[in-house]
Write an enzyme that holds these catalytic residues in place. Structure first.
Site, PDB file in Angstrom:
ATOM      1  N   VAL A  26       0.842  -1.203   0.000  1.00 17.13           N
ATOM      2  CA  VAL A  26       0.000   0.000   0.000  1.00 17.13           C
ATOM      3  C   VAL A  26       0.877   1.253   0.000  1.00 17.13           C
ATOM      4  O   VAL A  26       1.697   1.442   0.896  1.00 17.13           O
ATOM      5  CB  VAL A  26      -0.916   0.026   1.245  1.00 17.13           C
ATOM      6  CG1 VAL A  26      -1.879   1.194   1.181  1.00 17.13           C
ATOM      7  CG2 VAL A  26      -1.671  -1.292   1.383  1.00 17.13           C
ATOM      8  N   CYS A  27       0.652   2.128  -0.994  1.00 19.75           N
ATOM      9  CA  CYS A  27       1.494   3.322  -1.119  1.00 19.75           C
ATOM     10  C   CYS A  27       1.437   4.214   0.115  1.00 19.75           C
ATOM     11  O   CYS A  27       2.448   4.710   0.582  1.00 19.75           O
ATOM     12  CB  CYS A  27       1.081   4.133  -2.346  1.00 19.75           C
ATOM     13  SG  CYS A  27       1.840   5.762  -2.433  1.00 19.75           S
ATOM     14  N   PHE A  28       0.236   4.420   0.659  1.00 14.37           N
ATOM     15  CA  PHE A  28       0.090   5.392   1.745  1.00 14.37           C
ATOM     16  C   PHE A  28       0.424   4.812   3.115  1.00 14.37           C
ATOM     17  O   PHE A  28       0.139   5.398   4.136  1.00 14.37           O
ATOM     18  CB  PHE A  28      -1.306   6.025   1.703  1.00 14.37           C
ATOM     19  CG  PHE A  28      -1.396   7.084   0.658  1.00 14.37           C
ATOM     20  CD1 PHE A  28      -1.099   8.400   0.955  1.00 14.37           C
ATOM     21  CD2 PHE A  28      -1.716   6.761  -0.650  1.00 14.37           C
ATOM     22  CE1 PHE A  28      -1.144   9.391  -0.017  1.00 14.37           C
ATOM     23  CE2 PHE A  28      -1.766   7.745  -1.628  1.00 14.37           C
ATOM     24  CZ  PHE A  28      -1.479   9.055  -1.315  1.00 14.37           C
TER      25      PHE A  28
END
Length: 277
Positions: free
Chosen positions: A148-150
């Site tokens: 997950v990027c965030f």
């Protein structure tokens, strides 16, 4: 005299078109056909994009994407997966040889992201650059705990109150930098978590608890509802000020649009590209 860059506000576009247009602008700039470009865009439908190096099979719950009628595309840039929904996406296309452009990826991030910093401040948010300042944060960057990027901010990504508000990724091809990223207006954590594979339900729950501490959408940071047009205006001014440039509206020619369409059909709307190992 300020340098003139092109400015494109594409509005909502399909995932394959968005990525094809970013790549086409890189190619057109590499041949000198167009100057550097700042582009803003949105996604229709809401889309999960994965980084160039990610494994769709390993990281992504394809069934959940289909069930929710979400788009799916592989970016030409690195980084981790992003669910593009309530956000403004930006891209910057500029030569590596542009005056005063740092040679290193990290320092170029800092220069190009300065416009984001000023944009957030224009919206009344106290944003600042993240600098991983502990061994744990540095270890997270070297070996991410999730797809997950965030999940965690990288060097010089934008944070407010210690939480990530914009995630960016970069590629360099043909002597040109393409940096694009997501400015979150709102975040649906349940939908975000639903499109990833987790090793166990416990791992998913850990991420659910951790995410609000790591990332935040800008409409949770302010009493007023910030809109896409407000963001476009604030960040456009931010980039002009940070890079000391004048942004000139631009529309692609018919020939250029045909090139975008070719890239879209042969690459970004193709399972061979999107699901490659």
């Amino acid at each position: 005299m300020k340098s003139k860059w092109y400015f494109i506000n594409s509005g909502p576009c399909s995932p394959s078109y968005n990525m094809a247009l970013d790549e086409a602008l890189l190619d057109l700039h590499s041949t000198g056909e167009i100057p550097p470009v700042i582009r803003f865009y949105e996604w229709n439908p809401a889309t999960l994009s994965i980084g160039y190096f990610q494994s769709a099979e390993k990281d992504v719950n394809i069934q959940a994407i289909k069930e929710q009628n979400l788009g799916f595309v592989r970016r030409p840039t690195g980084g981790r997966a992003v669910l593009h929904e309530s956000e403004l996406t930006y891209s910057i296309i500029v030569s590596e040889q542009y005056p005063n452009m740092p040679a290193t990826v990290t320092e170029a991030y800092r220069v190009l992201s300065e416009g984001l910093l000023i944009g957030f401040q224009n919206l009344g948010l106290n944003a600042y650059f993240s600098i991983p300042d502990t061994e744990e944060k540095l270890a997270d960057l070297k070996k991410p705990k999730s797809a997950v990027c965030f999940d965690a901010p990288s060097w010089y990504e934008l944070v407010v109150e210690g939480k990530k508000v914009a995630g960016s990724a970069q590629t360099r091809q043909k002597g040109v930098i393409l940096q694009h990223g997501a400015i979150l207006l709102d975040l649906d954590e349940d939908k975000l978590l639903s499109v990833f594979n987790f090793s166990s339900e416990e791992a998913k729950e850990r991420m659910r608890k951790k995410l609000p501490e790591k990332a935040v959408a800008i409409n949770r940071l302010t009493d007023r509802q910030i809109t896409i047009p407000q963001c476009v205006e604030s960040f456009k001014i931010g980039f002009e000020k940070a890079l000391d440039i004048e942004l000139v509206p631009y529309e692609l020619t018919e020939k250029q649009l045909q090139y975008v369409k070719m890239l879209e059909e042969t690459k970004y709307s193709n399972d061979e590209w999107n699901f490659r190992k």
